[in-house]
Design an enzyme around this catalytic site. Structure first.
Site, PDB file in Angstrom:
ATOM      1  N   CYS A  58      -4.346  11.793  -2.764  1.00  0.00           N
ATOM      2  CA  CYS A  58      -3.467  11.710  -1.592  1.00  0.00           C
ATOM      3  C   CYS A  58      -2.209  10.910  -1.895  1.00  0.00           C
ATOM      4  O   CYS A  58      -1.170  11.118  -1.275  1.00  0.00           O
ATOM      5  CB  CYS A  58      -4.191  11.166  -0.369  1.00  0.00           C
ATOM      6  SG  CYS A  58      -4.569   9.413  -0.416  1.00  0.00           S
ATOM      7  N   TYR A  59      -2.288   9.985  -2.863  1.00  0.00           N
ATOM      8  CA  TYR A  59      -1.091   9.205  -3.204  1.00  0.00           C
ATOM      9  C   TYR A  59      -0.083  10.032  -3.987  1.00  0.00           C
ATOM     10  O   TYR A  59       1.041   9.568  -4.220  1.00  0.00           O
ATOM     11  CB  TYR A  59      -1.472   7.922  -3.945  1.00  0.00           C
ATOM     12  CG  TYR A  59      -2.303   7.016  -3.071  1.00  0.00           C
ATOM     13  CD1 TYR A  59      -1.784   6.518  -1.890  1.00  0.00           C
ATOM     14  CD2 TYR A  59      -3.625   6.725  -3.381  1.00  0.00           C
ATOM     15  CE1 TYR A  59      -2.546   5.736  -1.044  1.00  0.00           C
ATOM     16  CE2 TYR A  59      -4.405   5.942  -2.545  1.00  0.00           C
ATOM     17  CZ  TYR A  59      -3.855   5.458  -1.377  1.00  0.00           C
ATOM     18  OH  TYR A  59      -4.624   4.696  -0.537  1.00  0.00           O
TER      19      TYR A  59
ATOM     20  N   ASP B 250     -11.141  17.922   1.410  1.00  0.00           N
ATOM     21  CA  ASP B 250     -10.992  17.876   2.864  1.00  0.00           C
ATOM     22  C   ASP B 250      -9.558  18.257   3.210  1.00  0.00           C
ATOM     23  O   ASP B 250      -8.714  18.414   2.322  1.00  0.00           O
ATOM     24  CB  ASP B 250     -11.373  16.493   3.423  1.00  0.00           C
ATOM     25  CG  ASP B 250     -10.580  15.364   2.789  1.00  0.00           C
ATOM     26  OD1 ASP B 250      -9.349  15.505   2.678  1.00  0.00           O
ATOM     27  OD2 ASP B 250     -11.177  14.344   2.403  1.00  0.00           O
TER      28      ASP B 250
ATOM     29  N   ASP C 112      -9.661  13.922  -3.493  1.00  0.00           N
ATOM     30  CA  ASP C 112      -9.262  12.604  -3.978  1.00  0.00           C
ATOM     31  C   ASP C 112      -9.357  12.553  -5.504  1.00  0.00           C
ATOM     32  O   ASP C 112      -8.381  12.310  -6.211  1.00  0.00           O
ATOM     33  CB  ASP C 112     -10.201  11.604  -3.272  1.00  0.00           C
ATOM     34  CG  ASP C 112     -10.242  10.216  -3.861  1.00  0.00           C
ATOM     35  OD1 ASP C 112      -9.712   9.992  -4.945  1.00  0.00           O
ATOM     36  OD2 ASP C 112     -10.850   9.327  -3.218  1.00  0.00           O
TER      37      ASP C 112
ATOM     38  N   HIS D 261       0.849  -1.194   0.000  1.00  0.00           N
ATOM     39  CA  HIS D 261       0.000   0.000   0.000  1.00  0.00           C
ATOM     40  C   HIS D 261       0.885   1.244   0.000  1.00  0.00           C
ATOM     41  O   HIS D 261       1.880   1.298   0.724  1.00  0.00           O
ATOM     42  CB  HIS D 261      -0.876  -0.053   1.259  1.00  0.00           C
ATOM     43  CG  HIS D 261      -1.898   1.027   1.350  1.00  0.00           C
ATOM     44  ND1 HIS D 261      -1.566   2.338   1.622  1.00  0.00           N
ATOM     45  CD2 HIS D 261      -3.237   0.990   1.209  1.00  0.00           C
ATOM     46  CE1 HIS D 261      -2.676   3.062   1.642  1.00  0.00           C
ATOM     47  NE2 HIS D 261      -3.701   2.275   1.395  1.00  0.00           N
TER      48      HIS D 261
ATOM     49  N   HIS E  98      -6.783  15.547   2.162  1.00  0.00           N
ATOM     50  CA  HIS E  98      -6.378  15.556   0.753  1.00  0.00           C
ATOM     51  C   HIS E  98      -5.693  16.867   0.376  1.00  0.00           C
ATOM     52  O   HIS E  98      -4.775  16.868  -0.445  1.00  0.00           O
ATOM     53  CB  HIS E  98      -7.583  15.277  -0.151  1.00  0.00           C
ATOM     54  CG  HIS E  98      -7.972  13.830  -0.175  1.00  0.00           C
ATOM     55  ND1 HIS E  98      -8.905  13.307   0.697  1.00  0.00           N
ATOM     56  CD2 HIS E  98      -7.517  12.788  -0.917  1.00  0.00           C
ATOM     57  CE1 HIS E  98      -9.006  12.003   0.462  1.00  0.00           C
ATOM     58  NE2 HIS E  98      -8.183  11.657  -0.503  1.00  0.00           N
TER      59      HIS E  98
ATOM     60  N   ARG F  72      -2.740   1.046  -4.498  1.00  0.00           N
ATOM     61  CA  ARG F  72      -2.506  -0.391  -4.577  1.00  0.00           C
ATOM     62  C   ARG F  72      -2.729  -0.846  -6.012  1.00  0.00           C
ATOM     63  O   ARG F  72      -3.373  -0.152  -6.790  1.00  0.00           O
ATOM     64  CB  ARG F  72      -3.510  -1.148  -3.680  1.00  0.00           C
ATOM     65  CG  ARG F  72      -3.275  -1.020  -2.219  1.00  0.00           C
ATOM     66  CD  ARG F  72      -4.336  -1.787  -1.437  1.00  0.00           C
ATOM     67  NE  ARG F  72      -5.468  -0.945  -1.052  1.00  0.00           N
ATOM     68  CZ  ARG F  72      -6.593  -1.422  -0.525  1.00  0.00           C
ATOM     69  NH1 ARG F  72      -6.753  -2.718  -0.369  1.00  0.00           N
ATOM     70  NH2 ARG F  72      -7.567  -0.607  -0.184  1.00  0.00           N
TER      71      ARG F  72
ATOM     72  N   LYS G 140      -6.211  -0.597  -7.997  1.00  0.00           N
ATOM     73  CA  LYS G 140      -7.110   0.339  -7.314  1.00  0.00           C
ATOM     74  C   LYS G 140      -7.116   1.663  -8.055  1.00  0.00           C
ATOM     75  O   LYS G 140      -6.325   1.884  -8.975  1.00  0.00           O
ATOM     76  CB  LYS G 140      -6.658   0.528  -5.862  1.00  0.00           C
ATOM     77  CG  LYS G 140      -6.752  -0.755  -5.046  1.00  0.00           C
ATOM     78  CD  LYS G 140      -8.157  -1.035  -4.567  1.00  0.00           C
ATOM     79  CE  LYS G 140      -8.449  -0.258  -3.296  1.00  0.00           C
ATOM     80  NZ  LYS G 140      -9.764  -0.564  -2.750  1.00  0.00           N
TER      81      LYS G 140
ATOM     82  N   ASP H 251      -5.968   8.357  -6.563  1.00  0.00           N
ATOM     83  CA  ASP H 251      -6.473   9.192  -5.475  1.00  0.00           C
ATOM     84  C   ASP H 251      -5.408  10.254  -5.234  1.00  0.00           C
ATOM     85  O   ASP H 251      -4.222   9.926  -5.122  1.00  0.00           O
ATOM     86  CB  ASP H 251      -6.692   8.315  -4.226  1.00  0.00           C
ATOM     87  CG  ASP H 251      -7.150   9.098  -2.989  1.00  0.00           C
ATOM     88  OD1 ASP H 251      -6.906  10.341  -2.943  1.00  0.00           O
ATOM     89  OD2 ASP H 251      -7.729   8.502  -2.087  1.00  0.00           O
TER      90      ASP H 251
END
Lengths: 330, 595
Positions: free
Chosen positions: B440-441, B508, B501, B388, B511, B432, B435, B438
């Site tokens: 945040c990654y 938020d 995201d 992850h 993020h 991942r 997936k 997003d």
């Protein structure tokens, strides 16, 4: 499921603790937010009240049925409150409560809060605490408990297929039959197969070969991965698994060259001649070529990935090409 | 206030950001408007929308018109063919940076002469892999199917065809960001449906189709600083009752908001007293910080509080931390397997490292992390779990402090896994395998690359066979792709502001922080200089004591798809706060005797 004892489980809706004779003797500790506190939450009254009573009973180190119910009340409002969960576990153990009852209650909370760390930590604490008692009752008691845990896991997996913790290979296969791209299921399968104490060496990293793994298991897993890859060759999960199995078994990547070639035709040919059905196959071929020292072909595969088939990752493919040069010098 | 210039991070510790001579100033003079880094720290009144967008009166609009005159006709079809994939050699990126403004989208756009005559040759592209290479078809074959405006066949997508050639007309958007991937499996599953929906949601933003934004010539909107700043300041204020679910995470709000504000160029020292008071209210006598008053100390919330204190800075803030108690508390969290638990259970049986003097806080940590690397190459939160992105950053950051990462990780596999997290056309990272992307990654995965690059640069990194790994002389991931995802897809376009995201999700604080951290990382280049014997006069002890020094540069290779004013401040690759904040708190405590 037997009914849970009402003095331990269940929250009476709408009742105020301040008006409840059961809580008469407790002086709540109201929340003192400092002047100008940042990100301060305007707590709803019910939450603020419950937290004030929690502070009081935690400070007094009280463990009692009413404390257990108070934690349930707060968990209903904020299941991410790790302090409340740990205090709840302390109550369960101090009062020597029935672990199956607590687990039955927890199952309901878990199904309502799928993406929550605390439910799993609480379960972990309960099971660790319960296991010594259970072992005294003999193997059939352990088997029965294991079966009930698996039954719950099936329920929660039906709700959230991404939360795969089943200890059963069959359950994982079902998940992969439903969605071959479920990477969590692939990941868990690897754990089940290659960390099985019966045929693995403890303490090895996932990428270290393990001579204890029987060849027939390796063959089975290679075949399984190949069958699944054929369903969706551009899904990386199966390829990562296949490569992981080969490394674990200490086998050369070239042992799957024939299979990998199914997805790459006419590499380097002009126009329509080059047909790639999986960038991951091409990636693996590059490694296979490099493994046997065929630097030119490896370079071609990597170049075509960067030029055409997987351009977003061109920086990476170019770095891999530079690695071929170093490998050739060595 | 030079210290507030987003790209200029000169600090008192002498860790100056070095700018290649003349490059940045040149881009600064060409692009429109004042450098926001020069504005006062406090947020001034927001310029009115009309003043901002009037194509005639604003300097930006004037530049737009002057540089891209609308042709009469005859160039219409030609223009459609120029979905530009290349940077024109010798042509400064800044020259085509002016923003097209809202409401002024030309009805007809011109085929820019230099686009028509110059394309990057494959040879050039090979030599410069960090740039988005043109598809070989770009030069050899007709690459774009040009259709008439009323031809509804333009949306039928068959592998290499660009959909909808009208809307992104004239924007220089490499086709990998506007098309579906070349290879797609036919099998439909839950995962592929979600992936397709995500791409569908992102494409209008990536193609410059969204009417809300002002896009520049690269089809990239500007960073809406004012709105994000307002959003973040609100998140630090009084939160409504529905935030009860975050009652155990309040310290995170401090870190996320203060860090994001800092990256946006805001001075957060005015929050110092409030942070000190808030931190104290969450502090336990046993040393750690909980999620709020009366909550147990937790590793994650303690991390967030310490970073928040470092961000506001000042001795009074640093002194909030009870270092001796915190050290003891951390030791009590140590586990026999080398890892740590995040919080002490309230049960007496909690297994902890036996205090027999055989181990210290760091014993076994590297080995624990080694066992967290999975067969996929990524890192999981504990051995035998799924790899992850967030754990990849935590693990690498930890190893960067302890040891050389290649001493315990399979670096080639980790890089392969990290690289595979970036998807096209989205440009962003997933957390991942299989997936969704997003925002945040952008940090959790994107933030790994400076650490990986430093690891490779030293020449000490080897693969499992002991073969040396090449240095990363070019970027290992597509910085352009990530920048596009962040600026096109992750900005909340409503009045709310903040970052998110992906399209369709609410912004938020979490993020906002990590999307901006990722943007900062994509916009900068870090180099780690190991202390050498020469630097310390050959004194071995001094060498051991000297910290490796990180130096930061604005990243200027490859296409600059954003205006220099949209460059956010650099943050330390490990600590994820500005370097001078790291130095200041380290110096303060290093000067102390004992705790």
């Amino acid at each position: 499921m037997a009914l849970l004892k009402p003095e331990l489980y269940g929250v009476r809706e709408g009742s105020r603790l301040a008006e409840d004779p059961e809580w008469e003797d407790v002086v709540p500790i109201a929340h003192q937010e400092p002047e100008g506190a940042l990100a301060a939450i305007a707590y709803p009254e019910e939450y603020a009240e419950a937290m004030a009573y929690l502070r009081a009973v935690m400070k007094a180190k009280e463990h009692s049925p009413r404390c257990l119910r108070l934690t349930e009340h707060i968990i209903n409002m904020n299941p991410a409150h790790y302090t409340v969960w740990l205090y709840r576990a302390a109550n369960v153990f101090a009062l020597n409560l029935s672990i199956p009852d607590e687990i039955a209650w927890l199952n309901g909370v878990a199904l309502r809060n799928l993406k929550n760390y605390q439910i799993w930590h609480h379960r972990h604490l309960l099971v660790e605490h319960y296991y010594p008692q259970l072992s005294l009752q003999g193997p059939s008691a352990i088997a029965e408990f294991a079966a009930s845990e698996q039954s719950f896991l099936r329920d929660i997996l039906a709700e959230d297929t991404k939360t795969t913790t089943s200890a059963e290979l069959a359950a994982i296969e079902t998940l992969l039959d439903d969605d071959v791209r479920n990477n969590s299921a692939w990941s868990h399968r690897f754990f089940l197969v290659f960390s099985n104490p019966a045929h693995s060496t403890p303490g090895l990293a996932a990428s270290e070969p393990d001579p204890k793994v029987p060849q027939e298991i390796v063959d089975r897993e290679v075949a399984y991965a190949m069958a699944k890859i054929r369903l969706a060759p551009q899904s990386q999960s199966g390829w990562n698994y296949l490569r992981g199995v080969l490394v674990k078994a200490g086998r050369k990547l070239a042992t799957v060259e024939g299979f990998t070639n199914e997805f790459v035709k006419g590499l380097g040919e002009d126009g329509e001649g080059e047909d790639v059905r999986s960038t991951h196959a091409l990636d693996l071929l590059a490694e296979i070529y490099a493994e046997r020292g065929d630097k030119d072909k490896a370079d071609l595969a990597l170049r075509r990935l960067g030029e055409k088939w997987d351009r977003i990752r061109v920086g990476y493919w170019e770095w891999r090409r530079k690695g071929l040069e170093i490998g050739a010098e060595a | 206030m030079p210290g507030l210039r987003p790209w200029d991070d000169r600090d008192r510790a002498g860790l100056a950001l070095e700018v290649a001579g003349g490059v940045v100033p040149r881009t600064l003079t060409v692009t429109s408007g004042p450098d926001p880094g020069l504005r006062p720290a406090t947020t001034g009144p927001i310029p009115s929308q009309t003043a901002k967008t009037d194509p005639i009166t604003s300097p930006r609009g004037a530049a737009n018109i002057a540089r891209f005159p609308i042709a009469d006709d005859g160039t219409w079809n030609n223009a459609k063919q120029y979905f530009i994939t290349s940077i024109v050699p010798g042509f400064p990126p800044s020259a085509y940076m002016p923003l097209r403004t809202k409401g002024s989208r030309p009805q007809k756009r011109v085929a820019f002469p230099w686009k028509m005559t110059t394309t990057t040759t494959p040879q050039q592209a090979q030599g410069q892999p960090s740039r988005s290479p043109p598809s070989p078809a770009a030069t050899a074959l007709p690459r774009v199917t040009v259709t008439d405006d009323d031809d509804d066949g333009s949306d039928s997508v068959d592998e290499e065809i660009v959909a909808d050639p009208i809307s992104n007309l004239g924007f220089m958007i490499p086709d990998i960001f506007t098309q579906l991937p070349l290879i797609r499996d036919e099998l439909v599953t839950k995962t592929s449906i979600e992936q397709d929906e995500t791409v569908e949601a992102c494409l209008p933003f990536l193609r410059g189709d969204d009417d809300f934004f002002d896009y520049n010539e690269h089809g990239v909107p500007e960073l809406d600083r004012e709105r994000h700043i307002r959003f973040l300041r609100q998140c630090l204020g009084k939160l409504p009752g529905r935030f009860v679910a975050a009652d155990a995470s309040r310290p995170w709000f401090l870190y996320w908001c203060l860090s994001a504000l800092t990256m946006l160029g805001e001075d957060v020292s005015s929050y110092r007293n409030a942070v000190i008071a808030t931190a104290r209210s969450m502090q336990n006598e046993t040393g750690g910080f909980g999620g709020g008053g009366g909550q147990l100390s937790h590793m994650a919330t303690s991390y967030a509080v310490v970073l928040a204190l470092a961000l506001v800075g000042g001795e009074e803030a640093y002194d909030v931390v009870d270092r001796k108690a915190m050290w003891k508390w951390l030791c009590s969290l140590k586990q026999p397997d080398g890892g740590f638990q995040v919080c002490l259970d309230l049960t007496p049986e909690s297994p902890a490292w036996k205090e027999d003097g055989s181990a210290n806080l760091l014993t076994g940590v590297s080995d624990y992390i080694r066992r967290c690397q999975t067969f996929e190459g990524g890192i999981s939160g504990q051995p035998n779990a799924e790899a992850h992105g967030a754990y990849a950053f935590c693990a690498l950051g930890c190893l960067a402090l302890l040891d050389h990462p290649s001493s315990c990780l399979d670096i080639p596999r980790l890089i392969a896994w990290l690289s595979a997290r970036q998807y096209a056309p989205e440009g962003g990272f997933s957390g991942r395998t299989n997936k969704l992307v997003d925002g945040c990654y952008s940090h959790w995965v994107g933030g790994c690359f400076p650490l990986i690059e430093a690891c490779l640069a030293g020449g000490g990194a080897t693969d499992s066979d002991g073969t040396k790994l090449p240095p990363a002389t070019e970027s290992l991931y597509s910085r352009e792709g990530l920048t596009r995802y962040i600026l096109c897809c992750c900005q909340d376009q409503s009045k709310r502001g903040g970052l998110r995201d992906k399209p369709g999700k609410m912004s938020d604080a979490y993020h906002s922080c990590y999307v901006l951290s990722g943007l900062s990382s994509a916009q900068h280049q870090w180099e780690l200089d190991e202390p050498t014997d020469a630097a310390t006069g050959g004194d071995g002890a001094a060498t051991a004591a000297a910290e490796p020094a990180w130096t930061v540069f604005p990243y200027l290779d490859g296409p600059q798809v954003f205006a220099p004013k949209d460059r956010v401040r650099p943050i330390h690759p490990v600590y994820a706060i500005p370097q001078q904040n790291v130095c200041a708190i380290q110096q303060y405590f290093q000067a102390k005797q004992g705790f």
